[in-house]
Each structure stands twice: as structure tokens, then as C-alpha cells.
Design a protein around this motif. Structure first.
Motif, PDB file in Angstrom:
ATOM      1  N   SER A   1       0.487  -1.101  -0.108  1.00  0.00           N
ATOM      2  CA  SER A   1       0.295  -0.027   0.711  1.00  0.00           C
ATOM      3  C   SER A   1       0.575   1.237  -0.054  1.00  0.00           C
ATOM      4  O   SER A   1       1.132   1.635   0.958  1.00  0.00           O
ATOM      5  CB  SER A   1      -1.029   0.459   1.064  1.00  0.00           C
ATOM      6  OG  SER A   1      -1.825  -1.328   1.828  1.00  0.00           O
ATOM      7  N   SER A   2       1.795   1.253  -1.222  1.00  0.00           N
ATOM      8  CA  SER A   2       2.363   2.774  -1.148  1.00  0.00           C
ATOM      9  C   SER A   2       2.021   3.777  -0.932  1.00  0.00           C
ATOM     10  O   SER A   2       2.485   4.806  -0.387  1.00  0.00           O
ATOM     11  CB  SER A   2       3.725   2.666  -2.132  1.00  0.00           C
ATOM     12  OG  SER A   2       2.894   2.111  -3.160  1.00  0.00           O
ATOM     13  N   GLU A   3       0.914   3.900  -2.133  1.00  0.00           N
ATOM     14  CA  GLU A   3       0.710   4.651  -1.550  1.00  0.00           C
ATOM     15  C   GLU A   3      -0.362   5.918  -0.345  1.00  0.00           C
ATOM     16  O   GLU A   3       0.165   6.865  -0.316  1.00  0.00           O
ATOM     17  CB  GLU A   3      -0.930   5.090  -3.237  1.00  0.00           C
ATOM     18  CG  GLU A   3      -1.303   6.269  -3.636  1.00  0.00           C
ATOM     19  CD  GLU A   3      -2.336   6.721  -2.926  1.00  0.00           C
ATOM     20  OE1 GLU A   3      -2.322   8.437  -2.877  1.00  0.00           O
ATOM     21  OE2 GLU A   3      -2.984   6.829  -2.464  1.00  0.00           O
ATOM     22  N   ALA A   4      -0.987   4.805   0.460  1.00  0.00           N
ATOM     23  CA  ALA A   4      -1.265   5.290   1.137  1.00  0.00           C
ATOM     24  C   ALA A   4      -0.215   5.727   2.415  1.00  0.00           C
ATOM     25  O   ALA A   4      -0.590   6.630   3.119  1.00  0.00           O
ATOM     26  CB  ALA A   4      -2.065   4.262   1.634  1.00  0.00           C
TER      27      ALA A   4
ATOM     28  N   LEU B   1      -0.662   4.884 -11.002  1.00  0.00           N
ATOM     29  CA  LEU B   1      -0.757   5.443 -10.009  1.00  0.00           C
ATOM     30  C   LEU B   1      -0.684   5.828  -9.003  1.00  0.00           C
ATOM     31  O   LEU B   1      -1.191   7.260  -8.452  1.00  0.00           O
ATOM     32  CB  LEU B   1      -2.351   3.801  -8.974  1.00  0.00           C
ATOM     33  CG  LEU B   1      -2.756   4.745  -8.210  1.00  0.00           C
ATOM     34  CD1 LEU B   1      -4.081   4.350  -8.365  1.00  0.00           C
ATOM     35  CD2 LEU B   1      -2.680   3.192  -6.878  1.00  0.00           C
ATOM     36  N   CYS B   2       0.668   5.734  -7.793  1.00  0.00           N
ATOM     37  CA  CYS B   2       1.480   6.106  -6.975  1.00  0.00           C
ATOM     38  C   CYS B   2       1.646   7.751  -7.488  1.00  0.00           C
ATOM     39  O   CYS B   2       1.794   8.965  -7.213  1.00  0.00           O
ATOM     40  CB  CYS B   2       2.338   5.389  -6.527  1.00  0.00           C
ATOM     41  SG  CYS B   2       1.898   4.257  -6.012  1.00  0.00           S
ATOM     42  N   LYS B   3       2.206   7.435  -9.331  1.00  0.00           N
ATOM     43  CA  LYS B   3       2.681   9.055  -9.115  1.00  0.00           C
ATOM     44  C   LYS B   3       1.779   9.604 -10.074  1.00  0.00           C
ATOM     45  O   LYS B   3       2.099  10.656  -9.559  1.00  0.00           O
ATOM     46  CB  LYS B   3       3.357   8.907 -10.652  1.00  0.00           C
ATOM     47  CG  LYS B   3       4.290   9.244 -10.911  1.00  0.00           C
ATOM     48  CD  LYS B   3       5.117   9.306 -12.775  1.00  0.00           C
ATOM     49  CE  LYS B   3       6.243  10.424 -12.861  1.00  0.00           C
ATOM     50  NZ  LYS B   3       6.035  10.289 -14.135  1.00  0.00           N
ATOM     51  N   ASP B   4       0.801   9.565 -10.652  1.00  0.00           N
ATOM     52  CA  ASP B   4      -0.778  10.656 -10.631  1.00  0.00           C
ATOM     53  C   ASP B   4      -1.227  11.280  -9.772  1.00  0.00           C
ATOM     54  O   ASP B   4      -1.464  12.059  -9.123  1.00  0.00           O
ATOM     55  CB  ASP B   4      -1.844   9.886 -11.147  1.00  0.00           C
ATOM     56  CG  ASP B   4      -0.978   9.574 -12.617  1.00  0.00           C
ATOM     57  OD1 ASP B   4      -0.563   9.806 -12.973  1.00  0.00           O
ATOM     58  OD2 ASP B   4      -2.052   8.394 -13.093  1.00  0.00           O
ATOM     59  N   ALA B   5      -1.099  10.448  -8.055  1.00  0.00           N
ATOM     60  CA  ALA B   5      -1.876  10.815  -7.200  1.00  0.00           C
ATOM     61  C   ALA B   5      -0.145  12.036  -6.462  1.00  0.00           C
ATOM     62  O   ALA B   5      -1.562  12.874  -5.689  1.00  0.00           O
ATOM     63  CB  ALA B   5      -1.955   9.598  -5.673  1.00  0.00           C
ATOM     64  N   GLU B   6       0.800  11.137  -6.243  1.00  0.00           N
ATOM     65  CA  GLU B   6       1.782  12.731  -6.234  1.00  0.00           C
ATOM     66  C   GLU B   6       1.281  13.972  -6.558  1.00  0.00           C
ATOM     67  O   GLU B   6       1.311  15.072  -6.289  1.00  0.00           O
ATOM     68  CB  GLU B   6       2.717  11.937  -5.891  1.00  0.00           C
ATOM     69  CG  GLU B   6       3.855  12.549  -5.282  1.00  0.00           C
ATOM     70  CD  GLU B   6       4.714  13.869  -5.836  1.00  0.00           C
ATOM     71  OE1 GLU B   6       5.179  14.450  -5.522  1.00  0.00           O
ATOM     72  OE2 GLU B   6       4.867  14.130  -7.745  1.00  0.00           O
TER      73      GLU B   6
ATOM     74  N   GLN C   1      -1.390  16.241  -5.746  1.00  0.00           N
ATOM     75  CA  GLN C   1      -1.813  16.548  -4.313  1.00  0.00           C
ATOM     76  C   GLN C   1      -2.092  17.172  -3.848  1.00  0.00           C
ATOM     77  O   GLN C   1      -1.486  18.648  -4.414  1.00  0.00           O
ATOM     78  CB  GLN C   1      -0.368  15.215  -3.370  1.00  0.00           C
ATOM     79  CG  GLN C   1       0.244  16.212  -3.698  1.00  0.00           C
ATOM     80  CD  GLN C   1       2.020  15.736  -2.423  1.00  0.00           C
ATOM     81  OE1 GLN C   1       1.685  14.887  -1.844  1.00  0.00           O
ATOM     82  NE2 GLN C   1       2.634  16.270  -2.892  1.00  0.00           N
ATOM     83  N   GLN C   2      -3.035  17.590  -3.375  1.00  0.00           N
ATOM     84  CA  GLN C   2      -2.842  18.991  -2.225  1.00  0.00           C
ATOM     85  C   GLN C   2      -2.835  19.450  -0.651  1.00  0.00           C
ATOM     86  O   GLN C   2      -2.989  19.837   0.001  1.00  0.00           O
ATOM     87  CB  GLN C   2      -4.655  19.179  -2.358  1.00  0.00           C
ATOM     88  CG  GLN C   2      -4.727  19.774  -3.621  1.00  0.00           C
ATOM     89  CD  GLN C   2      -4.469  20.440  -4.645  1.00  0.00           C
ATOM     90  OE1 GLN C   2      -4.014  21.918  -3.680  1.00  0.00           O
ATOM     91  NE2 GLN C   2      -4.018  20.623  -5.750  1.00  0.00           N
ATOM     92  N   ASP C   3      -1.937  18.033  -0.626  1.00  0.00           N
ATOM     93  CA  ASP C   3      -1.726  17.736   1.686  1.00  0.00           C
ATOM     94  C   ASP C   3      -0.450  17.861   1.853  1.00  0.00           C
ATOM     95  O   ASP C   3       0.616  19.315   1.035  1.00  0.00           O
ATOM     96  CB  ASP C   3      -2.074  15.702   1.191  1.00  0.00           C
ATOM     97  CG  ASP C   3      -1.256  15.288   0.213  1.00  0.00           C
ATOM     98  OD1 ASP C   3      -0.311  16.063   0.250  1.00  0.00           O
ATOM     99  OD2 ASP C   3      -1.731  14.504  -0.049  1.00  0.00           O
ATOM    100  N   SER C   4       0.471  18.031   3.149  1.00  0.00           N
ATOM    101  CA  SER C   4       1.467  18.125   3.259  1.00  0.00           C
ATOM    102  C   SER C   4       2.511  17.677   3.027  1.00  0.00           C
ATOM    103  O   SER C   4       3.164  17.639   3.359  1.00  0.00           O
ATOM    104  CB  SER C   4       0.903  18.179   4.939  1.00  0.00           C
ATOM    105  OG  SER C   4       0.281  16.428   5.387  1.00  0.00           O
ATOM    106  N   ASN C   5       2.385  16.583   2.064  1.00  0.00           N
ATOM    107  CA  ASN C   5       3.134  16.363   1.861  1.00  0.00           C
ATOM    108  C   ASN C   5       4.649  17.115   0.786  1.00  0.00           C
ATOM    109  O   ASN C   5       5.433  16.057  -0.093  1.00  0.00           O
ATOM    110  CB  ASN C   5       3.043  13.963   1.202  1.00  0.00           C
ATOM    111  CG  ASN C   5       2.765  14.077   2.525  1.00  0.00           C
ATOM    112  OD1 ASN C   5       3.550  14.020   3.685  1.00  0.00           O
ATOM    113  ND2 ASN C   5       2.056  13.031   2.194  1.00  0.00           N
TER     114      ASN C   5
END
Lengths: 122, 163
Positions: free
Chosen positions: B73-76, B102-107, B110-114
Motif C-alpha cells: 500500500s505504498s500510495e497510502a 497510480l502513485c505517481k498520478d496521486a503525487e 496532491q493537495q496535502d502536507s507532503n
């Protein structure tokens, strides 16, 4: 794939004694701006394989990095800006990574290097 | 040098012979490709698992500037890091191309704190780790190593990749 990743990747084909650094074959390089964080670069510098980075940046068409570097140069903002550009802003979008011993090509598609081995290579 | 323990080993026989292939890794890779398309953006069960794992980073006094995140679950894991472990540089690796995408697109979305973590994406196999020795500070795998056939071999290679 950016060069900070390239600096950590190595070929793991059976029988290869030294799979680092991988040679780069360029089909397409893109540049994307990233915020400049000098401390990030200072922390990262001691772990870099400098020669591998310089050669890789040249292959990607960026020739501003000096041949030799030591930690005293981290005081210079000009140097840090160059390092920042080479490490974080150059993306190998399409191309290949080539094993230095066997010449096996690991394709890079849409910025993702495929380091999976075939069955006869393990 | 390959540290894989299941090659050319004629000295070990019997049912424990390392040449016995229990899992079809190629099929597993295809299954993960398919799973990438069927996954929900955020599964509460998976998130709880990843969160629990990442909590352990807060027990460490050490920081981990460079981390390798393997399979599972690397995306999580990336989404829920929230500064834990003081990770600055994250390499996400999976055998499945679609899972990496999927991980790359999610990154990218992203609008988060990472956002201050420099992340990169690689297709690779933990049994034949393409990471140079002494180059990472931390290896995280959340629900990722259970389909690894040669666990000792993977562990040896992961150890050599650590500083």
C-alpha cells in the motif's frame, strides 16, 4: 526520473559485479521548476556520487556542474542553484538506463524507469 | 553482486529446496496492475494499516532523510506520512507498472502536507533490488512483502541498501 534517483540506482543482473553508475540514453528530457531548498541540498551532498551525477547531467545536456566538488562549495548559492537544477529539475522522461557491464537497457517510459529483470537474467 | 538466495544452489535439497517456486510472481505483477485500476482512492482499512506502521517512526529519535517504499500500500504510506520520520526524499518502488503510475498520478494531484518530499518512482523487484548499497536510511513496506518468495534474499539486499 530525476538525477537524485539515478544516483541511487544500480543494475542487479546476475554476474554483474559493479552495476553503478548506469549510463543514460536520452530520448526526451523535460525541465520542471521546483522550489529551492538549500538545506535539503546540503544534507544530500555528502551522500552523492559526484562523478556519476556530473556525467549524468552532461548526458542530459546540462554542463554547468564542476568536475570536482567538496563541502566548502556548499557555501556558494550559485553552486547550490546549479546542484538544485541538476538533481531536482531535470527529468529523463523517455530514454533508457544502460548497465555499465552488460549493456542491457532498462527502458524509461513516462519518467518511470523499468528495472525489472527478465527470467534469464536472475 | 546478486544476493538472491534462490539461485544455483544445488547443495540444498528436499521440500525446502529454494528452487521450488511457490508464487507465480509474473502473475502477481499482472494482478497488481489490475488492482491499481480497481482500487478506491482511499480505503479506510488500508489507511489504518499504513497509519499504524508510520506511527512507529515517531518512536525513533533518528530521522530518515532518504526512504525507500516498497510494494503493497505504498500510495497510502506516502499520503499519510505527514512529516513522520522527517523524510525528505522518497523512492516508491513496485513491480507493477500501473501501481507505480497510480502513485505517481496521486503525487502529482496532491493537495496535502507532503509537498516538500521529493518523490521518485521506479519499477523494480525487491528480490533483485536495483538500489545501490548504502544509499537509503529507511525501507518501508506496508503489506508489501507477503508475496515475496525469497524473503531472506530480499532482506539481505535491503540491508545492503541501508546506510
Amino acid at each position: 526520473m530525476r538525477l537524485f534517483t539515478h544516483n541511487m540506482l544500480s543494475s542487479n543482473i546476475k554476474g554483474v559485479a559493479n552495476g553503478f553508475p548506469l549510463r543514460i540514453e536520452v530520448d526526451q528530457v523535460v525541465e520542471k521548476q521546483v522550489d529551492f531548498h538549500p538545506d535539503f541540498l546540503r544534507n544530500m551532498f555528502p551522500k552523492l556520487e559526484w562523478k556519476a551525477l556530473v556525467d549524468a547531467a552532461r548526458t542530459m545536456g546540462y554542463t554547468e556542474l564542476p568536475e570536482e566538488a567538496d563541502s566548502s562549495m556548499l557555501e556558494s548559492e550559485e553552486f547550490l542553484r546549479k546542484l538544485h537544477h541538476a538533481l531536482l529539475e531535470l527529468h529523463l522522461e523517455e530514454g533508457a538506463l544502460v548497465c555499465p557491464e552488460t549493456g542491457r537497457k532498462f527502458p524509461v517510459n513516462k519518467g518511470i524507469p523499468n528495472m525489472l529483470l527478465h527470467e534469464d537474467e536472475v | 553482486i546478486s544476493y538472491c538466495t534462490n539461485i544455483d544452489n544445488n547443495t540444498i535439497d528436499g521440500p525446502q529446496s529454494p528452487r521450488v517456486k511457490v508464487f507465480d510472481r509474473e502473475l502477481k505483477r499482472k494482478q497488481r496492475d489490475r488492482a491499481a485500476w480497481l482500487m478506491r482512492p482511499s480505503d479506510p482499512f488500508v489507511d489504518a494499516g499504513a497509519d499504524n506502521l508510520l506511527d512507529r517512526l515517531e518512536d525513533c529519535k533518528k530521522t530518515f532523510p532518504t526512504a525507500l517504499c516498497l510494494g503493497g500500500s505504498s500510495e497510502a504510506v506516502r499520503r499519510l506520512l505527514r512529516g513522520r520520520g522527517s523524510i525528505e526524499k522518497l523512492i516508491m518502488m513496485d513491480t507493477s507498472n500501473d501501481m507505480v503510475k497510480l502513485c505517481k498520478d496521486a503525487e502529482a494531484a496532491q493537495q496535502d502536507s507532503n509537498q516538500n518530499i521529493e518523490t521518485s518512482f521506479v519499477m523494480g523487484d525487491e528480490e533483485f533490488l536495483p538500489i545501490k548499497e548504502s544509499s537509503v536510511d529507511l525501507v518501508i513496506s506496508c503489506l508489501g512483502l507477503l508475496w515475496t518468495y525469497d524473503v531472506p534474499g530480499a532482506m539481505i539486499q535491503l540491508c545492503t541498501s541501508l546506510l
